[in-house]
Design an enzyme around this catalytic site. Structure first.
Site, short mmCIF file in Angstrom:
data_model
loop_
_atom_site.label_atom_id
_atom_site.label_comp_id
_atom_site.label_asym_id
_atom_site.label_seq_id
_atom_site.Cartn_x
_atom_site.Cartn_y
_atom_site.Cartn_z
N SER A 253 0.85 -1.19 0.00
CA SER A 253 0.00 0.00 0.00
C SER A 253 0.88 1.24 0.00
CB SER A 253 -0.91 0.01 1.25
OG SER A 253 -0.12 0.12 2.42
N LYS A 254 0.25 2.40 0.00
CA LYS A 254 0.99 3.67 -0.10
C LYS A 254 1.94 3.88 1.07
CE LYS A 254 -2.39 6.14 -2.95
NZ LYS A 254 -3.30 7.29 -3.02
#
Length: 491
Positions: A253-254
């Protein structure tokens, strides 16, 4: 079903192309090319509420940048057009009517509130929160009464009592109990068809033979197989790949850094390097090589080498791999790719002459062994463009040693007394500095490097001398000597 391999990549235009989806596209493309089959691009845009403006265009750009071409798609057409789901509404409506007419689907008038209440009750009783079948056997009169209340029905698929077996190409046989599925929605109350319904119709009509996708779709597979059976279609062969995880082994994820292909494009990763890296995330090359050309990947790609274990995205390894590709790539190409980053930093402008271009190639050649990605080029080459170069923190202790100042003073004297012709003989210059300063090894070369670059590491000194030239080298040395003792720390 045709024997020719036909695979597809079917992104939803809801955002940038994620690294995980790019790997899915790559694996399908490699599988198709290895088997001399067809790779189809299909846009799944039925969820209009989640669509992002220009997302489809950006996804297409990223796929092309990665070197993935398709044989059929929205821009190319093909024998199974259209290839955009929003253009296939009539097809879905026909198959919805077919299932309703055959009693394999039914209208459901339950409101979201009623469904949530039922769900909470079942969970409180320790039961699987499946649809309770409240609308499964309504008469036409009962349906009409509910419609008169203003209720808009969804359409639910009527599941059978049998279990569903998925023969997965990667995970082997996986069995799903019907009790864990329940009657599920295939058309929402707003008239929009659900993913599990349309993907079956599209894959069947487009004669898709293999579906390679992420393991997050494994739970969708039994529902899809039930729809295949109900419509009389032969299912494709499924293969579900493990997810890509971050270094902490949670889903990528980010918070782990950049997750979109466009981010790596913008940072200056080469498409062949990113493609090589993605191909080895969850798939192993037979000879365990790590730097593998696209041609070799095509020749060797088989599904049986896809791992069941999750792949961990390692940015350090990607940087290493991209650095290898940067060093091996054509210098003119890499220099051209560096232009936007140097221009943005104000180091060059669009009026680059042929002579400037040659000098820029020399500059890039001097630093590319230290590059992991192209966006680093301004920082690595600032010593060539800035008039004054600050001394970095770890370099300052060197200047506190009297012997280092002796070396730099000797360097100034040698530079000042050399002609342009003499300056071109760099080994002779350094030998002269060594003789005057009576220093050698690091005690000779480190002060020279710091005086000219402000750093303890960087390009080869011969390249620094050559690119900067006599006058600028002399200017740097004088500036360092001028500021060495006045508290400015050469800043």
């Amino acid at each position: 079903m045709k024997n020719t391999v036909r695979v597809r990549f079917a992104p939803s235009p809801t955002g940038y192309l994620h690294i995980g989806n790019a790997r899915t596209a790559l694996f399908n493309w490699l599988f198709a090319r290895h088997n001399e089959g067809s790779f189809i691009l299909r846009i799944e845009d039925t969820d209009s509420e989640r669509q992002v403006h220009q997302a489809e265009e950006l996804i297409v750009q990223d796929l092309k940048w990665l070197g993935l071409d398709w044989d059929e798609g929205p821009d190319k057409g093909g024998p199974y057009s259209p290839y955009r789901q929003s253009d296939r509404s009539n097809i879905y409506a026909d198959y919805t009517r077919k299932l309703l007419n055959e009693g394999k689907a039914y209208y459901c008038y339950c409101t979201p509130e009623e469904l949530e209440t039922s769900r909470q009750k079942m969970m409180a009783l320790g039961q699987m929160p499946l649809y309770n079948g409240r609308c499964a056997h309504l008469s036409r009169q009962e349906q009409q009464a509910l419609e008169n209340e203003g209720r808009r029905p969804s359409v639910r698929f009527r599941t059978s009592d049998s279990s569903v077996m998925v023969k997965d190409l990667i995970r082997g046989e996986v069995s799903f109990d019907r009790k864990t599925i329940g009657d599920f929605i295939i058309v929402r109350s707003n008239g929009r068809p659900a993913y599990n319904f349309v993907v079956v119709i599209d894959d069947a009509l487009m004669e898709i033979t293999h579906v390679l996708r992420g393991e997050d779709h494994l739970s969708n597979t039994p529902r899809q197989i039930l729809i295949y059976r109900a419509l009389g279609f032969e299912p494709p062969q499924f293969g579900h790949m493990s997810m890509i995880l971050g270094p902490d082994r949670s889903r990528l994820s980010k918070r782990h850094g950049a997750t979109s292909v466009v981010s790596y494009r913008e940072q200056g990763y080469l498409p062949e390097a990113l493609g090589n890296y993605l191909a080895l995330l969850g798939w192993s090359f037979p000879d365990e090589e790590e730097i593998v050309s696209q041609e070799k990947l095509i020749q060797s790609f088989t599904v049986d080498r896809i791992s069941k274990s999750a792949a961990v995205f390692d940015l350090t390894k990607l940087n290493w791999m991209n650095g290898v590709y940067l060093r091996d790539a054509n210098l003119s190409r890499i220099t051209r790719l560096c232009f936007p980053y140097l221009e943005k930093s104000g180091y060059i402008d669009q009026k680059t002459t042929q002579e400037d271009g040659k000098r820029l190639e020399e500059i890039v050649a001097s630093v590319r062994r230290n590059m992991s990605y192209l966006a680093q080029i301004p920082g690595l080459t600032s010593l060539y463009f800035e008039e004054e170069v600050p001394i970095e923190e770890e370099s300052r202790p060197w200047l506190e040693d009297p012997s280092a100042i002796i070396v730099i003073e000797a360097l100034q004297e040698v530079f000042a007394n050399s002609t342009e012709e003499e300056f071109a003989d760099i080994p002779a210059l350094i030998k002269a500095v060594q003789k005057k300063s009576e220093q050698k090894g690091k005690r000779l070369y480190m002060p020279i490097r710091i005086a000219l670059t402000g750093k303890t590491g960087g390009p080869e000194l011969i390249a620094v001398f050559s690119i900067l030239g006599r006058d600028r080298c002399l200017q740097r040395v004088r500036w360092v000597l001028q500021h060495k003792g006045n508290g400015k720390n050469c800043e």
